[in-house]
Design a protein around this motif. Structure first.
Motif, short mmCIF file in Angstrom:
data_model
loop_
_atom_site.label_atom_id
_atom_site.label_comp_id
_atom_site.label_asym_id
_atom_site.label_seq_id
_atom_site.Cartn_x
_atom_site.Cartn_y
_atom_site.Cartn_z
N ILE A 12 -8.28 -4.48 -8.37
CA ILE A 12 -8.30 -3.01 -8.34
C ILE A 12 -6.98 -2.46 -7.82
CG2 ILE A 12 -9.33 -1.01 -7.18
CD1 ILE A 12 -12.04 -2.52 -7.39
N LEU A 13 -6.48 -3.02 -6.73
CA LEU A 13 -5.26 -2.49 -6.12
C LEU A 13 -4.01 -2.79 -6.94
CD1 LEU A 13 -6.08 -3.20 -2.39
CD2 LEU A 13 -6.05 -0.98 -3.55
N CYS A 14 -4.09 -3.74 -7.87
CA CYS A 14 -2.93 -4.07 -8.71
C CYS A 14 -3.15 -3.66 -10.16
CB CYS A 14 -2.65 -5.57 -8.62
SG CYS A 14 -2.13 -6.08 -6.99
N HIS A 15 -4.08 -2.76 -10.41
CA HIS A 15 -4.43 -2.41 -11.79
C HIS A 15 -3.28 -1.78 -12.57
CE1 HIS A 15 -5.13 1.54 -9.95
NE2 HIS A 15 -4.82 2.01 -11.14
N LEU A 22 1.45 -0.46 -0.97
CA LEU A 22 0.05 -0.44 -0.56
C LEU A 22 -0.09 0.23 0.79
CD1 LEU A 22 -1.10 -3.99 -1.66
CD2 LEU A 22 -1.60 -1.81 -2.75
N PRO A 23 -1.23 0.86 1.01
CA PRO A 23 -1.45 1.56 2.28
C PRO A 23 -1.82 0.57 3.38
CG PRO A 23 -3.44 1.63 0.99
CD PRO A 23 -2.39 0.97 0.12
N LYS A 24 -1.85 1.07 4.60
CA LYS A 24 -2.45 0.29 5.67
C LYS A 24 -3.94 0.25 5.38
CE LYS A 24 0.94 1.40 9.13
NZ LYS A 24 1.20 1.85 10.48
N TRP A 25 -4.56 -0.90 5.64
CA TRP A 25 -5.97 -1.03 5.35
C TRP A 25 -6.60 -2.07 6.26
CZ3 TRP A 25 -7.79 -5.74 3.56
CH2 TRP A 25 -6.83 -6.63 3.12
N THR A 26 -7.91 -1.99 6.38
CA THR A 26 -8.68 -3.01 7.08
C THR A 26 -9.92 -3.29 6.26
OG1 THR A 26 -9.97 -1.43 8.40
CG2 THR A 26 -7.90 -2.24 9.37
N LEU A 27 -10.41 -4.50 6.39
CA LEU A 27 -11.66 -4.89 5.73
C LEU A 27 -12.43 -5.71 6.74
CD1 LEU A 27 -13.41 -5.09 3.14
CD2 LEU A 27 -12.18 -7.21 2.64
N ARG A 28 -13.68 -5.33 6.98
CA ARG A 28 -14.47 -6.09 7.93
C ARG A 28 -15.91 -6.21 7.44
NH1 ARG A 28 -16.89 -2.89 12.65
NH2 ARG A 28 -17.10 -0.82 11.76
N ALA A 29 -16.52 -7.28 7.86
CA ALA A 29 -17.93 -7.48 7.54
C ALA A 29 -18.76 -6.62 8.48
CB ALA A 29 -18.30 -8.95 7.70
N VAL A 30 -19.73 -5.96 7.92
CA VAL A 30 -20.68 -5.16 8.70
C VAL A 30 -22.08 -5.59 8.27
CG1 VAL A 30 -19.14 -3.20 9.04
CG2 VAL A 30 -20.60 -3.26 7.04
N ARG A 37 -11.38 0.20 4.93
CA ARG A 37 -10.74 1.42 5.41
C ARG A 37 -9.31 1.46 4.89
NH1 ARG A 37 -12.51 4.33 10.10
NH2 ARG A 37 -14.69 3.84 10.45
N LEU A 38 -8.97 2.57 4.25
CA LEU A 38 -7.63 2.79 3.70
C LEU A 38 -7.09 4.11 4.22
CD1 LEU A 38 -8.67 2.02 0.08
CD2 LEU A 38 -6.94 0.72 1.26
N ALA A 39 -5.78 4.20 4.27
CA ALA A 39 -5.17 5.47 4.64
C ALA A 39 -5.67 6.54 3.68
CB ALA A 39 -3.65 5.36 4.59
#
Length: 72
Positions: A12-15, A22-30, A37-39
């Motif tokens: 998706i981010l390289c489509h 790329l923005p600052k981002w985080t990915l976490r398991a919940v 989370r993206l800017a």
């Protein structure tokens, strides 16, 4: 599941197939899924990517997992 999600997010981010910052981002398991989370201002400038991420979240929902997309 995390590896599948990472691969799908990379696609998706390289489509656009052109260099982008790329923005600052985080990915976490919940509980019951993941939270990406993206800017927020970055998503506003990339509406197609935002749409694709929302569609991805809908696909994860179909298999019983949540992919939350929130501003950083």
């Amino acid at each position: 599941m995390a590896k599948i999600l990472a691969l799908r997010l990379a696609v998706i981010l390289c489509h656009a197939r052109r260099p982008i910052e790329l923005p600052k981002w985080t990915l976490r398991a919940v509980r019951a899924g993941y939270e990406l989370r993206l800017a927020g201002d970055w998503l506003g400038r990339h509406p197609l990517t935002q749409f694709l991420l929302e569609e991805e979240a809908a696909q994860w929902e179909k298999v019983g997992l949540r992919l939350g997309i929130r501003p950083l």
